[in-house]
Structure formats: structure tokens, C-alpha cells
Motif scaffolding. Structure first.
Motif, mmCIF file in Angstrom:
data_model
loop_
_atom_site.group_PDB
_atom_site.id
_atom_site.type_symbol
_atom_site.label_atom_id
_atom_site.label_comp_id
_atom_site.label_asym_id
_atom_site.label_seq_id
_atom_site.Cartn_x
_atom_site.Cartn_y
_atom_site.Cartn_z
ATOM 1 N N ASN C 189 0.809 -1.215 0.000
ATOM 2 C CA ASN C 189 0.000 0.000 0.000
ATOM 3 C C ASN C 189 0.846 1.270 0.000
ATOM 4 N N ARG C 190 1.952 1.218 -0.745
ATOM 5 C CA ARG C 190 2.716 2.458 -0.948
ATOM 6 C C ARG C 190 3.338 2.442 -2.345
ATOM 7 N N LYS C 191 3.735 3.642 -2.768
ATOM 8 C CA LYS C 191 4.278 3.784 -4.121
ATOM 9 C C LYS C 191 5.596 3.050 -4.271
ATOM 10 N N LEU C 192 5.633 2.103 -5.148
ATOM 11 C CA LEU C 192 6.893 1.413 -5.469
ATOM 12 C C LEU C 192 7.000 1.278 -6.985
ATOM 13 N N PRO C 193 7.022 2.431 -7.665
ATOM 14 C CA PRO C 193 7.016 2.355 -9.128
ATOM 15 C C PRO C 193 8.307 1.737 -9.661
ATOM 16 N N MET C 194 8.203 1.141 -10.807
ATOM 17 C CA MET C 194 9.355 0.581 -11.516
ATOM 18 C C MET C 194 10.382 1.689 -11.746
ATOM 19 N N ASN C 195 11.657 1.342 -11.576
ATOM 20 C CA ASN C 195 12.695 2.359 -11.764
ATOM 21 C C ASN C 195 13.611 2.011 -12.942
ATOM 22 N N VAL C 196 14.622 2.841 -13.140
ATOM 23 C CA VAL C 196 15.505 2.671 -14.298
ATOM 24 C C VAL C 196 16.223 1.313 -14.254
ATOM 25 N N VAL C 197 16.495 0.834 -13.047
ATOM 26 C CA VAL C 197 17.150 -0.464 -12.907
ATOM 27 C C VAL C 197 16.239 -1.576 -13.451
ATOM 28 N N GLY C 198 14.964 -1.480 -13.113
ATOM 29 C CA GLY C 198 14.005 -2.452 -13.626
ATOM 30 C C GLY C 198 13.888 -2.367 -15.142
ATOM 31 N N ALA C 199 13.856 -1.144 -15.657
ATOM 32 C CA ALA C 199 13.722 -0.953 -17.104
ATOM 33 C C ALA C 199 14.927 -1.527 -17.843
ATOM 34 N N ILE C 200 16.122 -1.238 -17.336
ATOM 35 C CA ILE C 200 17.321 -1.745 -18.018
ATOM 36 C C ILE C 200 17.414 -3.255 -17.843
ATOM 37 N N GLY C 201 17.042 -3.747 -16.662
ATOM 38 C CA GLY C 201 16.988 -5.191 -16.461
ATOM 39 C C GLY C 201 16.068 -5.852 -17.484
ATOM 40 N N ALA C 202 14.894 -5.249 -17.704
ATOM 41 C CA ALA C 202 13.943 -5.804 -18.670
ATOM 42 C C ALA C 202 14.514 -5.785 -20.084
ATOM 43 N N ILE C 203 15.201 -4.702 -20.412
ATOM 44 C CA ILE C 203 15.777 -4.589 -21.757
ATOM 45 C C ILE C 203 16.859 -5.649 -21.974
ATOM 46 N N ILE C 204 17.758 -5.773 -20.985
ATOM 47 C CA ILE C 204 18.837 -6.777 -21.083
ATOM 48 C C ILE C 204 18.231 -8.177 -21.262
ATOM 49 N N ALA C 205 17.209 -8.456 -20.447
ATOM 50 C CA ALA C 205 16.552 -9.773 -20.522
ATOM 51 C C ALA C 205 15.890 -9.952 -21.884
ATOM 52 N N ALA C 206 15.185 -8.926 -22.345
ATOM 53 C CA ALA C 206 14.486 -9.015 -23.628
ATOM 54 C C ALA C 206 15.453 -9.171 -24.800
ATOM 55 N N MET C 207 16.638 -8.590 -24.662
ATOM 56 C CA MET C 207 17.622 -8.692 -25.734
ATOM 57 C C MET C 207 18.366 -10.023 -25.709
ATOM 58 N N GLY C 208 18.158 -10.782 -24.643
ATOM 59 C CA GLY C 208 18.835 -12.067 -24.541
ATOM 60 C C GLY C 208 20.317 -11.944 -24.243
#
Lengths: 256, 256, 256, 256
Positions: C189-208
Motif C-alpha cells: 500500500n505504498r508507491k513502489l514504481p518501476m525504476n531505471v534499474v528495472g527498465a534496463i533489467g527488462a531490456i537486457i533480458a528481452a535482448m537475450g
């Protein structure tokens, strides 16, 4: 042959400078003995030991310096890598901080070369003027004088002078360093008292050590101070707040 | 408040942990006193001093290690920056080299928590089995056993054991570490003798020090060994030849 | 054989991954080509290039961070050793800053392993709950959410999301990362928005890519930002004043 | 005011040199744009971009160098701290390796100061003699000539020369560097061909960049090469064997 004289290893022994680490060194040498033995291949005399301990103690660090602050800033980013925080604190020990101890020692060794041990005060003053002239000519600063905080005199200098006296290292190099400070103060008509760099430079020169060893001992001493800072940062953090303080100094930065 | 308890500075004094650096520390503390005083805010006892000196001496380095070799390789690229060469040598002190001293101490502290000081050998063996079981469960290696070179036994271990005995630190943690090695050797039916990491871990645990301090002391000790290597590299270079040796190991590299 | 597949050297050629540096690489490869070629032994596709450029640009640094501040503090002590200042800034890129990009990528790769590419939102939410459960079990933080300054949302995330969409990398890993943030916000019940670390993690994962490459690219990007800071420190110094600001925060420190 | 012009941060924006990182930079700038923008506050021209890419590519590293070898030796001791391995590799970039690019650029800028853009060959040769004379006088080596491996000519030089020609940077500085090499070869009657340091120095000078930026770009380029080496060390280790090779070169070391 690609080899070192510091030591070698077999399956059942470790040899350091010809002695067996396990049976002849551990428990028999203290750390200052070991520093002398590994770097110079001999044991220190008792008075050398007093002086090297004083150098290590003096350079260990105190309070917040650029070196301890940067080590703490590294630690909060990489708390799992203690070695990186200590390495960081050492990396600032260059031509401006700590490193000049080497330069001061070199300056004093060169400057005292022509003097006899019992040189008169007038001769020492003359040599000091010569040192200053040479540095001007080379467009190089004179080392070992002035301090941004201790403007009226560096409190470590009298302590190191007394210790040098007691142990027979209050030599020509100390007198020359004091004379350099005196001449500069007269020339520039402002306070340029001898500082800790000058004192340690004089000690290194008086002890006949390679000036690079002096600089190296300062790194060893500093590594202990950095360890204290990192350990404190672990239990009593301040680096993040320090960073925010710097950030907030520019009002364009808006923190929540 | 953004502050450190290690020390502060005024225009005419430098205070470290409540004492005046110039009048109460320099010339009165030796380096090991200073390490204790800055990190723990107290003086070491005589037997603590013996042990800390032994840790510093043992970790100072000897011969060619990845740490001393990389420091020397850095030095030949940047001889003007001694601090960079020493920092390089420290940066390899991570989870594989030196760092495990911290892990071994933590392992032994956790493993001995439930044991009384006068635990029987059978109880210690049982605790050792428990330690090994827990590490397996966590898929974590057991620390403090085996050595790639000293396959039949690390020669530093008996020296550190004897010193621990003489100074009252041959405790439960030592016995537990020895038991861990014994159990593993039986289980795997191969030599996995206790190594220097296990011995230092046991000492740190027996002394009641924060394991991170143990790892930090190893960095301080190592900085002295690195200094010796860099000084030798200056007068008796070998790093360039060592590099060429590695280069020539691949016949595609053709040197003049 | 002691060798590297990255390259070798003869008296008249330098070969990198089978190509002649002088005749086939210099002037033909740009820097991102070279990064791919040396690390992965192949050229990037155009859309990989867009993404890697975005990662390098995003991690290059901005304003005063612990990393840039410590680099500047090192520079003022050792201005002759640019490499030491850049190394300092990189040393803070550990488990707290920059390093977590690797962990986030690993978390997303593991979490998405069981999902089909066209998983429904409900399936992705279920996988997110599983990720969170696993991290709780391991007593490990969940990576990629929350930010001390950007409390309402990290402004870099939408930019990186859009770019990922345009280039075909808005994959399962992005959806999973977003779901992890959503589940955590509901749970706590508090703000825990996705951050740049999550975004770059997702990109690295998506790029394989190997997550360690992601962390490494962040170091390359950061080295450019650190260079900018050190160059500014040279012409427009602020590190000494920043240090004094921190020093003065403790009123026991008295500066002239 | 304690501030940087590079950027600032609010709760919802990150500004870099007056542009919004999220809406104006990510996805719009490539990495070389970002390097220019953060360090020089402007975008590169297309031909500047070609040249900076070439500098980054050329300095990225290849094969086993003291820099990549020490990074790998650090990595095997601290595989959890990628940043430490990359930092290690950079720390060797001092006055002997990489650093001289800065010195070569400074030497050429100073040496070409008095020359007109259309100086005759005789005038350039005269300026070269002057450069050599000045360096002798200062007891400073001449930068940019000779190579321990590429004794007959550094293969990167023709590639960088051609690229400089194509992009309008084959200037006075290049001609001066070539003349310096020619004069030295005649004087010493031995091969002292221009090397990569001289070529990059000439390019930096011709581009009108601060020589320190040249040195910094080499660090950025090198960080990519180091990443490649560390990644290879992870999957295809060779550092431990390289170390053992060096160890065994001294027959006193006995390995099992």
C-alpha cells in the motif's frame, strides 16, 4: 628470469626474503618489522621503528577528508566490496594529498646534498634560498609549507619534531625544511608555516629511506584510517546524507 | 547531523576519538594501537596486539600472487601513480582471495553459537556436520579448507594455531574449524586440510571482532606487501617480462 | 593453452576476433559495433544498436551522484592521474548502484522462464507474485522498484519503454517487471514504481544478453559521465567546496 | 555555489546540459553524441563523430595487454565485483600506456603554434627539430614514436591517417608528428616510426580538443575492451594459468 626476491612458495613452505614465514616470521615479527623486512630485506632498528610507527599513525587519517569521504561514498554503492572502498580512498593520494611527502623528501635530499652535517644556520638559510630559487626556475611549487585549515601552524609538526629529536633524526633536512618555510614567509610576507608534509619529508630524508617508501608508508597508514571510516559507515551511515547536503547546495536539485 | 565520531579538526588541533593527535597519540601509539583506537575506540590488550600483528604479517603477501602481479602490471603503465598500483592489488581481495576470511569467521561464529565453551569433541563434530549441512542447503561453499598449492596442509596454520594457544585464542572456533575440515575429508575421501583463511577466520571469531574488521586488516597487511612489490618493480623490473611470457604462450602472438 | 580469443598481435598486424584492426575495423566499426564485436564476436543488428546506445546514454550519469562526487574528490588529490578518478567513480557501481541492473535482469529471466511469449495478464501477474515470494523466501530484496528521489515514478522508465516498444523489445520481461511493481504497491500500500534499474533489467533480458554484459555496459556508459565530471572539475572546481560543506555540517570542525 | 553545470535532478525530471534526459536525449542521442554533449555541451559534427568512434575503437584493446591481464587477475579474486576488474584495467593507463596520447597532443599543439596552416615541408621539419630540442632540454622523452612490438611501423597509423585525410583532420599536427619521427630516425640512425599514440595525439590536436579529453576517450574505449576480457575470463578462464606460468618461471616455486 622472471622472478621476485621477495619470496617464493613450495607445496609445504612459504619463504619471504630467505626466512620461513611459518617458523621464522609469524609470531616473531610485528607489522613494522614485516614492512622493513619485505621492502628493505632487513629489520628496523628500535628508533627506526618508533619513527615508522609515527608515520603510520600520523597518516592514518582523522575526520572527514576527501579520501575518507570518497571511500564512504563508494561503500554505500558497493557494500559487498570493502576492497573497492579502501582502494577508492587510496586513489586520491596523489600529487596534492599524501604524494607530496615524496616530493618534499626529494626536495630536501637534493637541497641538503652540498651541506655538511654541522652546517651553520647561515649556510642552511642559503641552501633554503637555493631550493626556492630552483623550484621557481622549474615552475614547481615548494613542498611542505602552508595548510588550508591550520593557517597558523600544523599541530603535527611540533610532535613529529620532538620525536625526531628524541630519536636522532632531527637533522639537516629538518633544519633545511624550517629554513625554507622561514625564507618563504619573509619573501611573501604571509604565514607559510611548515606542514605535516614537510615534517614527514624531513623524517624520510633523515632516515635515508627512498622517498617513494615514504609515500608508500602513507598509503599503508591511510588504509587503516579508511578501514575505520568504512566500519563506521556500516553502523553509523553518513555518506548518503553528505551527498544530499551537496546536492541541495544547488537549489535546482529538488529532493522529495 | 552529518558527522563522524572518528575525529574532527580545528585550526589548531586534530582530535581522534577524543584524544589530541599531536599531544596524546603521535609518539605514544604504535600502528596497531592506532588501528584499534580509530576503528574500535579503545586500545588493544597485549595479547590482542600479538594476534593483530600476526594477522597483518600473515596477509602482507609473499612472492608472486595475482594481487602482486596485477599491482606490478599497473605500475609499469603508471609509475607516477603509486596509489593506483597499491589500489589495484587490493581490488583482487574479494570473495575468492582474502575476502573469505570474513566468511570463515561468520561461518564459525554462527556454527559455534549453540556450543558451550567446554563442549566435548563429539559436540564440536556434530556442530561441524551442521555447518556443512547448512552450507550445502544454501548452495554455498564451506570456507577455510583446501589450497591449490599447499595440498597436504597450509604451513601457516600450525604457526597461527600455536600463537592462538599461547595467547588464549585457541577456542571453540578453532576446534570447530578443525572439525569442519575433518568431516569434509571423511565425507569426500580427499585431502581438504584447514587453510590460512580458516585459521584467520577462527582467530577473528575467537577475538570477538567484527568479521569485516578481519577482512579489513587483511587489506592493511596486504598494502604493505604490495608496497614491497612495487618498490622492487622499480629497481628490478619483472612485470613486462611476465606479460611477454603470457603473450608468448599463444604462438599466434609474434614478438620481434 | 593460456590464450584469449579476443585478439592477438604480430609485429605487423593486430587481429581482433579474426579481423584485422587496421584494415577491417578502424573507420568501419563504430563504438557500439566494437563493443558487440569484442564481447560477443558478432555485429549488432540495427535495433540492438539503438537499445545499447540508449543504455549507454542512460547510464552516462547526470548531476552529482555518489559516483561523480567521489571521482571529483579523487581528482583534486591526484589531478595527474585521470585514470584514478574514473576508476573511483566506477568502484561505487556495486550491489546498490548500477550493479542491480544485472540482478534485475536475472530476476526477470528466472521469473519469465515458465511463461509463454503470449502469456495473459493474469499469468504474468501470477508469475510476478511468484518472483516476490521467491525473493522473500531467500531474504533478498526485489530489484527494479522504488527510487529515493523519483518517488512518484522514474522519468527514464517511459522513455525506455517507448524505445523498447519501437524496437521490438517490449517483451514478457517488461510486462513481468511492471507486474512486480504493481503487486508490491498493492501488497505494501505504498508507491513502489518501476525504476531505471528495472527498465534496463527488462531490456537486457528481452535482448537475450548475459546480465553481466548489462552491468558492464553501465560501467562503459558511466565512464563517459565521469569524464565529463572530471573535465568540469578541472575548469570549474566544486569538490573542495563540497568537502568543506560536509566538514562544516559538524560544528566541531572549525575552519579558518 | 557548490554546483555542476552537467545536470540536476528534481522529483520528476533529470536535466542534462539543459535538456530533459527522458524526453530529449534517450532514444535521440547515440553514445558519441552523449559524450560530446555532457563534456562539451554541444553535439558533434558528423566528421567529429567518425573520428571519436575511431579513437574509441582503436583504444578498446586487443589481446593480452598489461591492462587486460591485470583486470583478469583482479576478476578471479573478486568475481562478484565487476567494477573492480574494470577499474583495475584502467589504473594502468598512466604516463606509459594510454596517458601519453595526452602528452603527444600537447607536444604537437605547442610545436605547431608558430606554424601557418600551409607551412612548407621545410618549415614543418624545422618545427620538428625545435620540438625535439625542447624535449631534450627538459629531459623529457619525445612522445609518439617507436613501439616494442611493431618495430617496423605501427599498423594503426596508416588506418588513422587515411581516416583523418577523409575527414579533414590530416593537418599540420599530423605533418609535424611525422616530421618528428623522421628527424629522430635520422638523428639516431634507427627505426623510430610514428606510433598509435602519435596518431591519436595528432588527431586530438587537429580536432582542437582538450588533450585531457583525448586521454579520457581512451579510458572510455578501454573500458569496453576490459569488459570483453572479463566476460571471456568468466566463460573461458586463463588468468589463473597465466599466473601459474609466471610463478613457474622461477624454479624455486614448486607447485603440486
Amino acid at each position: 628470469m622472471v622472478k621476485t626476491d621477495i619470496g617464493y612458495t613450495t607445496t609445504d613452505t612459504i619463504m619471504v626474503r630467505g626466512k620461513n614465514l611459518s617458523t621464522e616470521i609469524i609470531g616473531k615479527f610485528d607489522f613494522v618489522d614485516m614492512i622493513f623486512f619485505t621492502t628493505l630485506s632487513r629489520m628496523p632498528t628500535p628508533r627506526e621503528k618508533v619513527m615508522v610507527n609515527a608515520l603510520l599513525v600520523t597518516t592514518a587519517d582523522h575526520g572527514i577528508t576527501p579520501s575518507s569521504l570518497s571511500a564512504r561514498l563508494t561503500y554505500i554503492g558497493a557494500p559487498e566490496a570493502l576492497q573497492g572502498a579502501v582502494a577508492t580512498g587510496l586513489l586520491g593520494a596523489g600529487s596534492v594529498f599524501l604524494g607530496p611527502m615524496q616530493n618534499a623528501a626529494e626536495m630536501l635530499i637534493e637541497g641538503a646534498k652540498e651541506l655538511r652535517d654541522d652546517a651553520t644556520d647561515a649556510e642552511v638559510m642559503q641552501a633554503a634560498r637555493e631550493v626556492i630559487r630552483r623550484h621557481k626556475e622549474r615552475r614547481q611549487q615548494v613542498f611542505g609549507v602552508g595548510h588550508p585549515i591550520h593557517v597558523d601552524g600544523d599541530p603535527r609538526v611540533p610532535a613529529l619534531r620532538e620525536l625526531s629529536r628524541e630519536n636522532g633524526y632531527y637533522s639537516l633536512h629538518w633544519r633545511l625544511m624550517e629554513a625554507v618555510s622561514e625564507v618563504l614567509m619573509t619573501e611573501h610576507n604571509r604565514k607559510l608555516p611548515m606542514n605535516v608534509v614537510g615534517a614527514i619529508g624531513a623524517i624520510i630524508a633523515a632516515m635515508g629511506l627512498d622517498p617513494l617508501i615514504g609515500r608508500g608508508l602513507a598509503l599503508v597508514g591511510r588504509s587503516a584510517g579508511l578501514l575505520a571510516h568504512v566500519l563506521e559507515e556500516k553502523s553509523q551511515p553518513m555518506a548518503r546524507e553528505a551527498w544530499e547536503l551537496v546536492l541541495k547546495a544547488d537549489p535546482r536539485n529538488v529532493l522529495p
